[in-house]
Design a protein around this motif. Structure first.
Motif, short mmCIF file in Angstrom:
data_model
loop_
_atom_site.label_atom_id
_atom_site.label_comp_id
_atom_site.label_asym_id
_atom_site.label_seq_id
_atom_site.Cartn_x
_atom_site.Cartn_y
_atom_site.Cartn_z
N MET A 1 0.86 -1.19 0.00
CA MET A 1 0.00 0.00 0.00
C MET A 1 0.89 1.24 0.00
SD MET A 1 -2.61 -1.14 3.05
CE MET A 1 -3.06 -2.88 3.27
N MET A 2 0.27 2.38 -0.18
CA MET A 2 0.98 3.65 -0.04
C MET A 2 0.92 4.06 1.42
SD MET A 2 1.86 4.15 -3.20
CE MET A 2 2.55 5.82 -3.11
N VAL A 3 2.08 4.32 2.01
CA VAL A 3 2.16 4.73 3.41
C VAL A 3 2.86 6.08 3.46
CG1 VAL A 3 2.98 4.15 5.71
CG2 VAL A 3 2.29 2.32 4.14
N ASN A 4 2.12 7.09 3.88
CA ASN A 4 2.65 8.46 3.87
C ASN A 4 3.27 8.81 2.52
OD1 ASN A 4 1.78 8.79 6.47
ND2 ASN A 4 3.80 8.74 7.42
N GLY A 5 2.58 8.38 1.46
CA GLY A 5 2.97 8.75 0.11
C GLY A 5 4.00 7.86 -0.55
N GLN A 6 4.44 6.79 0.15
CA GLN A 6 5.46 5.91 -0.42
C GLN A 6 4.95 4.47 -0.46
OE1 GLN A 6 9.04 6.42 1.91
NE2 GLN A 6 9.42 8.47 1.12
N PRO A 7 5.25 3.74 -1.56
CA PRO A 7 4.79 2.35 -1.66
C PRO A 7 5.62 1.43 -0.77
CG PRO A 7 6.14 2.91 -3.58
CD PRO A 7 5.99 4.17 -2.77
N ARG A 8 4.93 0.60 0.01
CA ARG A 8 5.63 -0.28 0.95
C ARG A 8 4.85 -1.57 1.16
NH1 ARG A 8 9.49 2.20 4.14
NH2 ARG A 8 9.65 4.47 4.03
N TRP A 9 5.57 -2.61 1.58
CA TRP A 9 4.90 -3.79 2.13
C TRP A 9 4.49 -3.40 3.53
CZ3 TRP A 9 9.09 -8.09 1.04
CH2 TRP A 9 9.10 -8.39 -0.34
N THR A 10 3.22 -3.39 3.83
CA THR A 10 2.79 -2.93 5.14
C THR A 10 3.11 -3.92 6.25
OG1 THR A 10 0.56 -3.80 4.69
CG2 THR A 10 0.96 -1.47 4.22
N CYS A 11 3.27 -5.19 5.91
CA CYS A 11 3.59 -6.19 6.94
C CYS A 11 5.02 -6.05 7.45
CB CYS A 11 3.35 -7.60 6.42
SG CYS A 11 4.56 -8.16 5.21
N ARG A 12 5.88 -5.42 6.65
CA ARG A 12 7.29 -5.29 7.05
C ARG A 12 7.66 -3.84 7.39
NH1 ARG A 12 10.50 -9.61 5.09
NH2 ARG A 12 12.28 -8.50 5.98
N THR A 13 6.66 -2.98 7.40
CA THR A 13 6.92 -1.56 7.67
C THR A 13 6.49 -1.23 9.10
OG1 THR A 13 6.56 -0.97 5.36
CG2 THR A 13 6.40 0.80 6.97
N HIS A 14 7.44 -0.91 9.95
CA HIS A 14 7.15 -0.59 11.34
C HIS A 14 6.71 0.87 11.46
CE1 HIS A 14 8.43 -4.26 13.52
NE2 HIS A 14 9.10 -4.46 12.39
N VAL A 15 5.65 1.06 12.21
CA VAL A 15 5.04 2.38 12.35
C VAL A 15 6.05 3.42 12.83
CG1 VAL A 15 3.35 3.71 13.68
CG2 VAL A 15 2.73 1.48 12.72
N LYS A 16 6.87 3.07 13.79
CA LYS A 16 7.81 4.03 14.36
C LYS A 16 8.81 4.55 13.33
CE LYS A 16 7.61 2.68 19.23
NZ LYS A 16 8.37 2.22 20.42
#
Length: 247
Positions: free
Chosen positions: A71-86
């Motif tokens: 998905m797009m996270v703060n405007g950047q494409p990422r795997w959300t399962c491997r992207t830590h919120v912090k």
């Protein structure tokens, strides 16, 4: 699902999520409890399980193997399962959207058909040199072409590079980095019998020469592949083929 996480006392994330599809897209805000070691996929799952069960999103493995949770996270494409919120939140804020450059089915689910359609258009399919009744050809793993082909085989078609590509954004005909990388992989496979078909497919309108070499595809690839290098290889191969034919 989040029972193994440790909640950070009195802290919340302010999360904006894209909802709807087509002309009916809007942004909805949620407050989500903050946890240690929390991923963006954890956040989306928490909203769906605790606030709005109609929130639509896609995931499967949760461990960075399938790529379906991109998905797009703060405007950047990422795997959300491997992207830590912090690592990606700003002032406890997150904005989550479906992958760009693709139609939206609903909420955070992008329609992958155009992406895979271009994969086929790029002739990223195997053209066998032997039938199933013949023995499998043995290939030296140290062969130069095999080594080059190996550089792209870990692509799992998550479309992160496709979402990151500005050329795709501005050129609907552009095949995109994943499709072109696949074409380059097959082109270098010594077991492929129709390399000219691949070069013809990637040298036309929307092919490898449409790439502006910005490099976003390589920068954002979660598997650390180099689609831009593969596209450069196709540019060289198609140019050599063009002059060899005396066109």
């Amino acid at each position: 699902m989040l029972g193994f996480l440790v909640e950070v006392k009195a802290e919340f994330l302010n999360v904006t999520v894209s909802r709807g599809s087509g002309d009916g897209v809007y942004q909805e805000a949620f407050q989500v409890p903050a946890y240690d070691n929390q991923t963006v996929l954890d956040v989306v799952s928490w909203i769906q399980q605790n606030v709005d069960p109609t929130l639509t999103y896609r995931f499967a493995c949760r461990v960075g193997m399938c790529g379906s949770c991109a998905m797009m996270v703060n405007g950047q494409p990422r795997w959300t399962c491997r992207t830590h919120v912090k690592k990606v939140s700003t002032n406890q804020k997150l904005k989550i959207e479906p992958l760009r450059n693709l139609p939206v089915i609903k909420d955070l689910v992008a329609d992958m058909d155009p992406f895979f359609g271009k994969w086929v258009e790029a002739e990223g399919v195997h053209h066998p040199t032997r039938t199933r009744y013949e023995p499998i050809e043995q290939i030296d793993p140290q062969d130069a072409a095999r080594t080059t082909a190996n550089e792209g085989i870990e692509c799992i078609n998550c479309a992160v590079c496709y979402a990151a590509c500005d050329t795709v954004t501005n050129n609907a005909d552009y095949l995109g980095p994943a499709a072109l990388q696949r074409a380059w992989t097959v082109y270098n496979d010594v077991k492929d019998a129709d390399k000219s078909a691949i070069l013809d497919a990637v040298s036309g309108k929307g092919g490898c020469h449409s790439c502006h070499s910005i490099g976003s595809c390589t920068h954002y690839c979660p598997n650390e592949l180099n689609p831009m290098q593969a596209i450069a290889g196709l540019k060289r191969a198609t140019s050599k083929s063009f002059f060899k034919k005396g066109r």
